[in-house]
Design a protein around this motif. Structure first.
Motif, PDB file in Angstrom:
ATOM      1  N   PHE A 476       0.860  -1.182   0.000  1.00  0.00           N
ATOM      2  CA  PHE A 476       0.000   0.000   0.000  1.00  0.00           C
ATOM      3  C   PHE A 476       0.896   1.230   0.000  1.00  0.00           C
ATOM      4  N   SER A 477       0.525   2.233  -0.812  1.00  0.00           N
ATOM      5  CA  SER A 477       1.238   3.521  -0.757  1.00  0.00           C
ATOM      6  C   SER A 477       0.207   4.645  -0.703  1.00  0.00           C
ATOM      7  N   ASP A 478       0.607   5.772  -0.080  1.00  0.00           N
ATOM      8  CA  ASP A 478      -0.343   6.864   0.123  1.00  0.00           C
ATOM      9  C   ASP A 478       0.434   8.174   0.102  1.00  0.00           C
ATOM     10  N   ILE A 479      -0.219   9.229  -0.406  1.00  0.00           N
ATOM     11  CA  ILE A 479       0.405  10.562  -0.432  1.00  0.00           C
ATOM     12  C   ILE A 479       0.133  11.252   0.906  1.00  0.00           C
ATOM     13  N   GLY A 570       3.977   7.403   1.873  1.00  0.00           N
ATOM     14  CA  GLY A 570       4.254   6.340   2.825  1.00  0.00           C
ATOM     15  C   GLY A 570       3.876   5.006   2.190  1.00  0.00           C
ATOM     16  N   ILE A 571       4.699   3.981   2.466  1.00  0.00           N
ATOM     17  CA  ILE A 571       4.472   2.668   1.854  1.00  0.00           C
ATOM     18  C   ILE A 571       4.497   1.600   2.939  1.00  0.00           C
ATOM     19  N   GLY A 572       3.490   0.724   2.927  1.00  0.00           N
ATOM     20  CA  GLY A 572       3.451  -0.405   3.850  1.00  0.00           C
ATOM     21  C   GLY A 572       3.436  -1.713   3.074  1.00  0.00           C
ATOM     22  N   ILE A 573       4.239  -2.687   3.558  1.00  0.00           N
ATOM     23  CA  ILE A 573       4.369  -3.973   2.853  1.00  0.00           C
ATOM     24  C   ILE A 573       4.213  -5.113   3.853  1.00  0.00           C
ATOM     25  N   ASN A 574       3.398  -6.104   3.474  1.00  0.00           N
ATOM     26  CA  ASN A 574       3.225  -7.282   4.319  1.00  0.00           C
ATOM     27  C   ASN A 574       3.117  -8.523   3.430  1.00  0.00           C
ATOM     28  N   THR A 575       3.568  -9.651   3.956  1.00  0.00           N
ATOM     29  CA  THR A 575       3.526 -10.931   3.245  1.00  0.00           C
ATOM     30  C   THR A 575       2.689 -11.911   4.047  1.00  0.00           C
ATOM     31  N   GLY A 576       1.803 -12.636   3.356  1.00  0.00           N
ATOM     32  CA  GLY A 576       0.979 -13.615   4.043  1.00  0.00           C
ATOM     33  C   GLY A 576      -0.012 -14.264   3.104  1.00  0.00           C
ATOM     34  N   LEU A 604       0.256  -0.867   8.167  1.00  0.00           N
ATOM     35  CA  LEU A 604       1.686  -0.512   8.169  1.00  0.00           C
ATOM     36  C   LEU A 604       1.938   0.758   7.375  1.00  0.00           C
ATOM     37  N   GLU A 605       1.200   0.925   6.286  1.00  0.00           N
ATOM     38  CA  GLU A 605       1.368   2.156   5.489  1.00  0.00           C
ATOM     39  C   GLU A 605       1.028   3.378   6.346  1.00  0.00           C
ATOM     40  N   GLY A 606      -0.040   3.275   7.140  1.00  0.00           N
ATOM     41  CA  GLY A 606      -0.436   4.404   7.977  1.00  0.00           C
ATOM     42  C   GLY A 606       0.548   4.697   9.095  1.00  0.00           C
ATOM     43  N   PHE A 611       6.108   6.996  12.832  1.00  0.00           N
ATOM     44  CA  PHE A 611       7.550   6.778  12.951  1.00  0.00           C
ATOM     45  C   PHE A 611       8.364   7.727  12.083  1.00  0.00           C
ATOM     46  N   GLY A 612       7.698   8.527  11.264  1.00  0.00           N
ATOM     47  CA  GLY A 612       8.424   9.451  10.405  1.00  0.00           C
ATOM     48  C   GLY A 612       9.219   8.737   9.334  1.00  0.00           C
ATOM     49  N   THR A 613       8.701   7.643   8.861  1.00  0.00           N
ATOM     50  CA  THR A 613       9.412   6.832   7.858  1.00  0.00           C
ATOM     51  C   THR A 613       8.674   6.886   6.525  1.00  0.00           C
ATOM     52  N   THR A 614       9.304   6.255   5.499  1.00  0.00           N
ATOM     53  CA  THR A 614       8.697   6.180   4.160  1.00  0.00           C
ATOM     54  C   THR A 614       8.194   4.777   3.847  1.00  0.00           C
ATOM     55  N   ILE A 615       9.002   3.772   4.222  1.00  0.00           N
ATOM     56  CA  ILE A 615       8.628   2.391   3.893  1.00  0.00           C
ATOM     57  C   ILE A 615       8.723   1.542   5.149  1.00  0.00           C
TER      58      ILE A 615
END
Length: 663
Positions: A476-479, A570-576, A604-606, A611-615
């Motif tokens: 997921f990515s979001d502006i 911001g980008i969130g990544i999960n595997t399952g 995770l994207e949110g 945390f002030g992170t990008t990915i």
């Protein structure tokens, strides 16, 4: 039928292939039985003889020919044709002195020479003095007029009593009955040791490829000139031995075995073109006889013909004994008989597969190619496989002909093969092709064209409608701050900026074989590992995220050049494990994924805001893709889940030098 197609697609395709194969088979068999392929089939057999014929022939068979040069040279001394028959009487004596085994005349001395009866008598005396002389006769389908003269009746009686053979026919061959016969004049006919038929057999397209070894006349059987010559050469007396035709249509008499076609013909095994056998012009023989009388050395010594089967015939164009064969449209009939004698003498025959074998070949090739083409679902695979089958069939036909002189009918089976391929490919194009085109149109918005091409080859293995449980990676990515930005801008400007952003990000998703699921406002949802199976789905998702962050720099440079503030994402990544497939209603259906793993990727994207992170990637993605530089952010409790999840900031590739600033 639809249920079979859904539950057992391979079985369904096999069933379609069988239906196509049987339909083509019936069509080709009907054409085959109608004789549509006969002429073309004959041409393919001619090609096999010309390309793969065995040039080895029996050197004991020689030909003395009345050629054009001999006719011209001796016109002054012997007159025009026909020559005085004493010339041929002298020839018999010359050959007998040389030790010839057989002298067979492939010419008909039908009427007595009323102007020179002494010449007739000289030929008859020579024939009576040498037991190896064989004269010719010709059968006709209809009864001749004036066929009841005393001499004719006498000759027919002599023919029946001395030259007929006893045939025991247990095969399926029914020999046609001839109505009349033309024999040599009485003096020569009675003096000859044997007589053989020289009827000419031509195929409908002109060339002669076969010969009858037996002819039926007035309920009795008579041998061809080739058969009686070969038998007499082998020391077989057909009056003392039965000629047996077995159930499989093989003629046997003494050591001779001749495989016959259904109508009683034998297929000639050609050994080469005109003059494959040794030719001796009769003019040279006459000159040699004269030289011996003068006490000089002959041009051709009598011993040349020692233990030879000598055929005496004509090759002069003006005498009209020329035939068409697989090698030439102009071929002497006498050499045709020489070929038949060679085949019989050495049991060197062409065997045919027969009608039953051809029908089985048509059935087998129709089914094989139809099944391959129908099951493959790909025109290119069908073409390659069909060509391979055609090449194998062609090679087998050639090998059988070269090694064992087995003539496999080629045109009808090859036509069945090609027709099965064309029908199968056409049907695939109409049905499977239509489905694939719809699939490609639908999936073009989800994945890259390359992935569409690849997965469309195995569309039947995709569980699009029923759903499929798979282990995949979701992104997921979001502006950041999109809501406040959109409130300050005109709607047209918001749409323009989003289009610039989405275009750049989707290209990165497709670059790493990702599937674009949907746009949700300013958010992008993508996943990796479906519909195309990919064991590196976690690895590619991480690379895609890094690529999106890198691509955003170029997008921001363009925006800054236009005086527009840059974007942050911001980008969130999960595997399952998720369920992937077409989900929705008949009116609206999307190819998407559902499950807790999807929700976690969205959460995770949110968390990038906190945390002030990008990915941010989950511990599950980290386990599947360990080859990246990460920063441990600790364990967190995600909304909707009881257990904590360890998360990491993805900062780059391991060993890539300075970590990029993604914040």
């Amino acid at each position: 039928m639809k249920n079979i197609k859904k539950l057992h697609p391979i079985l369904f395709k096999s069933l379609i292939g069988v239906i196509i194969g049987l339909s083509v088979c019936l069509c080709v068999i009907l054409l085959y039985l109608m004789g549509v392929f006969t002429s073309l089939e004959s041409k393919t057999s001619d090609v096999r003889f010309r390309l793969f014929g065995d040039p080895r022939h029996d050197p004991r068979i020689v030909i003395i020919t009345v050629d054009e040069a001999s006719l011209n040279f001796y016109r002054e001394y012997l007159g025009t044709w026909p020559w005085p028959r004493e010339v041929f009487g002298a020839l018999i004596g010359y050959l007998a002195d040389g030790g010839a085994r057989i002298v067979a005349f492939d010419m008909l001395f039908a009427e007595p020479d009323l102007d020179d009866p002494a010449s007739d008598a000289a030929l008859a005396r020579a024939a009576a003095s040498f037991s190896g002389v064989i004269t010719s006769m010709v059968f006709f389908p209809s009864t001749q007029v004036n066929d009841d003269t005393y001499e004719t009746l006498l000759k027919k009686k002599y023919l029946s009593e001395h030259f007929s053979v006893n045939v025991v026919n247990t095969g399926t061959i029914t020999f046609g009955e001839y109505g009349s016969v033309t024999l040599a004049y009485l003096g020569l006919f009675g003096a000859s040791s044997s007589a053989g038929c020289i009827n000419f057999v031509a195929d409908p397209d002109g060339p002669s490829r076969t010969s009858y070894p037996l002819y039926r006349y007035q309920d009795r059987y008579y041998p061809s000139l080739a058969l009686i010559s070969a038998l007499r050469s082998l020391g077989v007396d057909p009056k003392k031995e039965e000629v047996v035709i077995s159930r499989d249509n093989v003629l046997t008499v003494g050591p001779v075995r001749i495989p016959l076609l259904d109508d009683g013909r034998m297929v000639l095994n050609w050994h080469g073109p005109y003059q494959t056998y040794d030719y001796y012009p009769i003019g040279d023989i006459i000159e040699s006889m004269a030289a011996i009388r003068r006490g000089q050395s002959p041009r051709i010594a009598p011993e040349t013909f020692s233990d030879k089967i000598v055929l005496v015939g004509t090759t002069a164009t003006s005498l009209y004994d020329l035939r068409a064969t697989p090698f030439s449209p102009v071929y002497p009939g006498v050499e045709l008989n020489a070929t038949a004698i060679d085949n019989i003498l050495n049991n060197d025959h062409v065997r045919t597969v027969g009608r039953a074998g051809t029908l089985l070949l048509i059935l087998a090739l129709s089914l094989i190619v139809a099944l391959i083409s129908a099951r493959s679902g790909s025109a290119s695979i069908g073409i390659v496989c069909s060509l391979a089958v055609l090449v194998l069939f062609t090679a087998a036909a050639v090998i059988l002909f070269v090694s064992d002189r087995i003539m496999v009918e080629y045109v009808a089976p090859a036509s069945a093969l090609l027709l099965s391929f064309v029908v199968s490919v056409t049907l695939n194009y109409i049905t499977e092709g239509r489905a694939k085109r719809k699939f490609r149109e639908a999936f073009a918005k989800y994945v890259s064209p390359q992935v569409v091409d690849e997965i469309s080859k195995n569309i039947d293995n995709l569980k699009l409608d029923s759903g499929d449980r798979r282990d995949i990676t979701i992104l997921f990515s979001d502006i950041r701050g999109f809501t406040s930005m959109s409130e300050r801008l005109a709607p047209e400007e918001v749409v323009r900026r989003l289009n610039i952003y989405f275009k750049a990000m989707v290209e990165v998703v497709f670059q790493f074989d990702g599937t674009l699921d949907k746009y949700v406002g300013d958010a992008i949802m993508a996943f990796f590992g479906a519909p195309k199976d990919d064991p590196d789905h976690a690895d590619k998702a991480c690379r895609c995220a890094l690529g999106m962050a890198e691509q955003l720099k170029e997008v921001n440079e363009r925006l800054i050049s236009e005086g527009i503030p840059p974007m942050k994402i911001g980008i969130g990544i999960n595997t399952g494990e998720v369920v992937v497939g077409n989900i929705g209603s008949e009116r609206r259906m999307d190819y998407t994924v559902i499950g807790d793993s999807v929700n976690l990727a969205s959460r995770l994207e949110g968390m990038n805001k906190e945390f002030g992170t990008t990915i941010i990637i989950s511990e599950f993605t980290r386990a599947k893709a360990p080859g990246f530089a990460v920063k441990d952010l600790g364990s967190v409790r995600v909304k909707g889940k009881e257990d904590t999840v360890r998360i990491y900031e993805l900062t780059g590739e391991k060993g890539a030098g300075d970590e990029p600033d993604l914040r």
